[in-house]
Design a protein around this motif. Structure first.
Motif, PDB file in Angstrom:
ATOM      1  N   ARG A  40      -2.266   5.997  -7.938  1.00  0.00           N
ATOM      2  CA  ARG A  40      -1.736   5.015  -8.896  1.00  0.00           C
ATOM      3  C   ARG A  40      -0.220   5.192  -9.010  1.00  0.00           C
ATOM      4  O   ARG A  40       0.539   4.226  -8.954  1.00  0.00           O
ATOM      5  N   ASP A  41       0.232   6.443  -9.166  1.00  0.00           N
ATOM      6  CA  ASP A  41       1.667   6.710  -9.294  1.00  0.00           C
ATOM      7  C   ASP A  41       2.420   6.302  -8.030  1.00  0.00           C
ATOM      8  O   ASP A  41       3.500   5.721  -8.093  1.00  0.00           O
ATOM      9  N   SER A  98      -5.550   9.011  -9.573  1.00  0.00           N
ATOM     10  CA  SER A  98      -4.380   9.121 -10.444  1.00  0.00           C
ATOM     11  C   SER A  98      -3.099   9.318  -9.629  1.00  0.00           C
ATOM     12  O   SER A  98      -2.077   8.704  -9.918  1.00  0.00           O
ATOM     13  N   THR A 123      -6.137  -0.217 -10.895  1.00  0.00           N
ATOM     14  CA  THR A 123      -5.277  -1.374 -11.124  1.00  0.00           C
ATOM     15  C   THR A 123      -3.897  -0.908 -11.560  1.00  0.00           C
ATOM     16  O   THR A 123      -3.776  -0.038 -12.414  1.00  0.00           O
ATOM     17  N   VAL A 124      -2.871  -1.506 -10.962  1.00  0.00           N
ATOM     18  CA  VAL A 124      -1.484  -1.214 -11.309  1.00  0.00           C
ATOM     19  C   VAL A 124      -0.775  -2.547 -11.514  1.00  0.00           C
ATOM     20  O   VAL A 124      -0.851  -3.426 -10.651  1.00  0.00           O
ATOM     21  N   SER A 125      -0.101  -2.692 -12.659  1.00  0.00           N
ATOM     22  CA  SER A 125       0.708  -3.883 -12.921  1.00  0.00           C
ATOM     23  C   SER A 125       2.173  -3.482 -12.892  1.00  0.00           C
ATOM     24  O   SER A 125       2.566  -2.504 -13.529  1.00  0.00           O
ATOM     25  N   ILE A 126       2.961  -4.239 -12.158  1.00  0.00           N
ATOM     26  CA  ILE A 126       4.379  -3.942 -12.003  1.00  0.00           C
ATOM     27  C   ILE A 126       5.189  -5.163 -12.462  1.00  0.00           C
ATOM     28  O   ILE A 126       5.118  -6.227 -11.841  1.00  0.00           O
ATOM     29  N   LYS A 173       2.637   2.474  -7.751  1.00  0.00           N
ATOM     30  CA  LYS A 173       3.605   1.937  -8.706  1.00  0.00           C
ATOM     31  C   LYS A 173       5.031   2.153  -8.198  1.00  0.00           C
ATOM     32  O   LYS A 173       5.864   1.254  -8.265  1.00  0.00           O
ATOM     33  N   THR A 199       0.228  -7.619  -9.795  1.00  0.00           N
ATOM     34  CA  THR A 199      -0.910  -6.762 -10.097  1.00  0.00           C
ATOM     35  C   THR A 199      -1.579  -6.358  -8.790  1.00  0.00           C
ATOM     36  O   THR A 199      -1.911  -7.204  -7.964  1.00  0.00           O
TER      37      THR A 199
END
Length: 103
Positions: free
Chosen positions: A89-90, A86, A6-9, A93, A72
């Motif tokens: 995810r970066d 990982s 999960t990524v929230s921006i 984002k 999200t």
């Protein structure tokens, strides 16, 4: 077993503009996934986009939820793709922030 990611921006665009940018920039998001073939399916339900992306012989399922001040991104990485969570995810984002940066 799938690995959830999960990524929230945060953004300052408002819900309608953020959604428009996600709609027009979704291809950039797809291509940020490693090993994608470009094949994807997508469906909007209100301000939530559900999708599936073919990558490395597997399907990555996910959803993007657009809110007034946050987007999200939730994805499920199947099998071995979970090992790259990982780094992915970066990348997600970074791509998301580029789409949602106020011009």
């Amino acid at each position: 077993m799938a690995t959830p990611l999960t990524v929230s921006i945060p953004h300052q665009l408002g819900r309608a503009e953020a959604r428009r940018r996600i709609e027009t920039g979704f291809a950039k998001f797809v291509h940020s996934m490693p090993g994608t073939t470009g094949a994807s399916n997508e469906r909007w339900d209100g301000d939530r986009l559900t999708f599936g992306i073919a990558a490395m012989g597997q399907t990555i399922a996910g959803a993007i939820t657009v809110l007034d001040a946050t987007v999200t991104i939730e994805i499920e990485l199947p099998g071995v793709l979970g090992l790259i969570a990982s780094g992915l995810r970066d990348r997600m984002k970074k791509v998301g922030q580029l789409l949602l940066t106020k011009e």
